[in-house]
Design a protein around this motif. Structure first.
Motif, PDB file in Angstrom:
ATOM      1  N   TRP A  73       0.779  -1.134  -0.036  1.00 61.74           N
ATOM      2  CA  TRP A  73       0.111   0.140   0.048  1.00 61.74           C
ATOM      3  C   TRP A  73       1.013   1.809  -0.165  1.00 61.74           C
ATOM      4  O   TRP A  73       0.523   2.304  -0.713  1.00 61.74           O
ATOM      5  CB  TRP A  73      -1.154  -0.371   1.083  1.00 61.74           C
ATOM      6  N   GLU A  77       0.851   3.709  -2.885  1.00 56.91           N
ATOM      7  CA  GLU A  77       0.247   5.514  -2.832  1.00 56.91           C
ATOM      8  C   GLU A  77       0.812   6.466  -3.784  1.00 56.91           C
ATOM      9  O   GLU A  77       0.327   7.405  -3.674  1.00 56.91           O
ATOM     10  CB  GLU A  77      -0.627   5.820  -1.112  1.00 56.91           C
ATOM     11  N   PRO A  82      -2.907  10.658  -6.663  1.00 63.20           N
ATOM     12  CA  PRO A  82      -4.748  11.318  -6.197  1.00 63.20           C
ATOM     13  C   PRO A  82      -5.108   9.467  -7.230  1.00 63.20           C
ATOM     14  O   PRO A  82      -6.583  10.330  -6.568  1.00 63.20           O
ATOM     15  CB  PRO A  82      -4.395  12.357  -6.736  1.00 63.20           C
ATOM     16  N   HIS A  83      -4.580   9.275  -7.883  1.00 66.89           N
ATOM     17  CA  HIS A  83      -5.529   8.059  -8.578  1.00 66.89           C
ATOM     18  C   HIS A  83      -5.678   7.190  -7.293  1.00 66.89           C
ATOM     19  O   HIS A  83      -6.808   5.972  -7.662  1.00 66.89           O
ATOM     20  CB  HIS A  83      -4.587   7.493  -9.878  1.00 66.89           C
ATOM     21  N   VAL A  84      -4.908   6.792  -6.543  1.00 68.61           N
ATOM     22  CA  VAL A  84      -5.758   5.355  -5.943  1.00 68.61           C
ATOM     23  C   VAL A  84      -6.626   5.773  -4.264  1.00 68.61           C
ATOM     24  O   VAL A  84      -6.009   6.482  -3.649  1.00 68.61           O
ATOM     25  CB  VAL A  84      -4.052   5.063  -5.360  1.00 68.61           C
ATOM     26  N   ASP A  85      -7.546   5.106  -3.377  1.00 67.65           N
ATOM     27  CA  ASP A  85      -7.816   5.504  -2.810  1.00 67.65           C
ATOM     28  C   ASP A  85      -7.985   4.000  -2.244  1.00 67.65           C
ATOM     29  O   ASP A  85      -8.757   2.949  -2.600  1.00 67.65           O
ATOM     30  CB  ASP A  85      -9.596   6.136  -2.247  1.00 67.65           C
ATOM     31  N   LEU A  86      -7.298   3.660  -1.122  1.00 71.04           N
ATOM     32  CA  LEU A  86      -7.210   2.378  -0.477  1.00 71.04           C
ATOM     33  C   LEU A  86      -8.241   2.511   0.814  1.00 71.04           C
ATOM     34  O   LEU A  86      -8.236   1.153   1.151  1.00 71.04           O
ATOM     35  CB  LEU A  86      -5.859   2.011  -0.136  1.00 71.04           C
ATOM     36  N   THR A  87      -9.016   3.410   1.724  1.00 70.41           N
ATOM     37  CA  THR A  87      -9.233   3.532   2.768  1.00 70.41           C
ATOM     38  C   THR A  87      -9.982   2.232   2.679  1.00 70.41           C
ATOM     39  O   THR A  87     -10.263   1.416   3.866  1.00 70.41           O
ATOM     40  CB  THR A  87     -10.037   4.256   2.316  1.00 70.41           C
ATOM     41  N   GLU A  88     -11.215   1.603   1.952  1.00 71.86           N
ATOM     42  CA  GLU A  88     -12.138   0.628   1.853  1.00 71.86           C
ATOM     43  C   GLU A  88     -11.359  -0.555   1.733  1.00 71.86           C
ATOM     44  O   GLU A  88     -11.673  -1.466   2.881  1.00 71.86           O
ATOM     45  CB  GLU A  88     -13.180   0.593   0.552  1.00 71.86           C
ATOM     46  N   THR A  90      -8.335  -1.212   2.702  1.00 73.99           N
ATOM     47  CA  THR A  90      -7.344  -0.508   4.162  1.00 73.99           C
ATOM     48  C   THR A  90      -8.513  -1.279   5.254  1.00 73.99           C
ATOM     49  O   THR A  90      -8.426  -2.344   6.345  1.00 73.99           O
ATOM     50  CB  THR A  90      -7.005   0.521   4.932  1.00 73.99           C
ATOM     51  N   THR A 141      -9.574  -3.023  -9.026  1.00 73.57           N
ATOM     52  CA  THR A 141      -9.570  -1.699  -8.493  1.00 73.57           C
ATOM     53  C   THR A 141      -7.687  -1.773  -8.496  1.00 73.57           C
ATOM     54  O   THR A 141      -7.238  -0.306  -8.942  1.00 73.57           O
ATOM     55  CB  THR A 141      -9.730  -1.178  -7.622  1.00 73.57           C
TER      56      THR A 141
END
Length: 218
Positions: A73, A77, A82-88, A90, A141
């Protein structure tokens, strides 16, 4: 870690090891869930074999998701920005360890008594369903982002870091080999050299004996 940005025209990394680990994990989750759902008890030796296999599978799942959190991760990142959002993803990982704890408790009870706790079948089905959904999301994703934004050198560094965390190769390697196509196996052999060639020859034979004790009638 300072990443090496992937420039247009640079070769793209191919996360074959990640995809095969997912495939092996889902295969085992499916068959272990079916095994415990289909039995109320096992003879003592087989109960110990099944419980031991479940313990190793839980270790494998924990190793995989913690390596993603700690190694993959951060690099992804920094590479994708800004192309990646790992919140969900994680958040998904955060709920796995309590689920694994419940499965381990059920395996311990199975080992002690030979009886399959009703909760074990339910907990196995729960973690199977959770990971089927999670892995589908991840491959839809994250894998495209690895290919598009990470450099080959950074992907190699990630893989080296994951290997350095001490996974149980006598469990991991035969399961990955079992789900790989002939073409994928040739790619792995070309990249892995002599150590992997020895694993391919020796480990699956030994592992099949273990599988017969767990999933067969021995």
């Amino acid at each position: 870690m300072t990443v090496t940005p992937r420039r247009p025209g640079d070769p793209k990394p191919e996360p074959l090891g990640l995809l095969l680990a997912h495939r092996a994990m889902l295969r085992d989750l499916n068959r272990v869930t079916a095994l415990v759902a289909g039995h109320s008890r096992f003879a003592p030796k087989r109960a110990a074999a099944v419980a031991g296999y479940i313990d190793d599978l839980c270790d494998s799942i924990h190793h995989h998701h913690s390596a993603e959190d700690d190694i993959l991760w951060p690099v992804l990142e920094e590479s994708a920005g800004p192309h990646v959002d790992l919140t969900e993803l994680t958040d998904d990982h955060a709920v796995l360890d309590p689920k694994l704890h419940r499965v381990r408790a059920g395996a311990a009870a199975l080992r002690a008594t030979g009886e399959v706790p009703a909760a074990l079948a339910a907990d196995m089905a729960d973690i199977r369903d959770t990971l089927h959904e999670h892995i589908a999301d991840e491959e839809r994703t994250i894998v495209p982002l690895i290919r598009e934004y990470m450099s080959v050198a950074d992907w190699a560094t990630v893989e080296e870091g994951v290997r350095g965390r001490g996974a149980k190769m006598s469990f991991e390697a035969p399961r990955v080999i079992a789900v790989a196509t002939p073409e994928e196996t040739q790619v792995m052999l070309a990249e892995g050299g002599l150590p992997l060639r020895l694993m391919v020859k020796v480990m699956p034979v030994m592992f099949r004996r273990r599988e017969r004790r767990v999933f067969g009638t021995a």
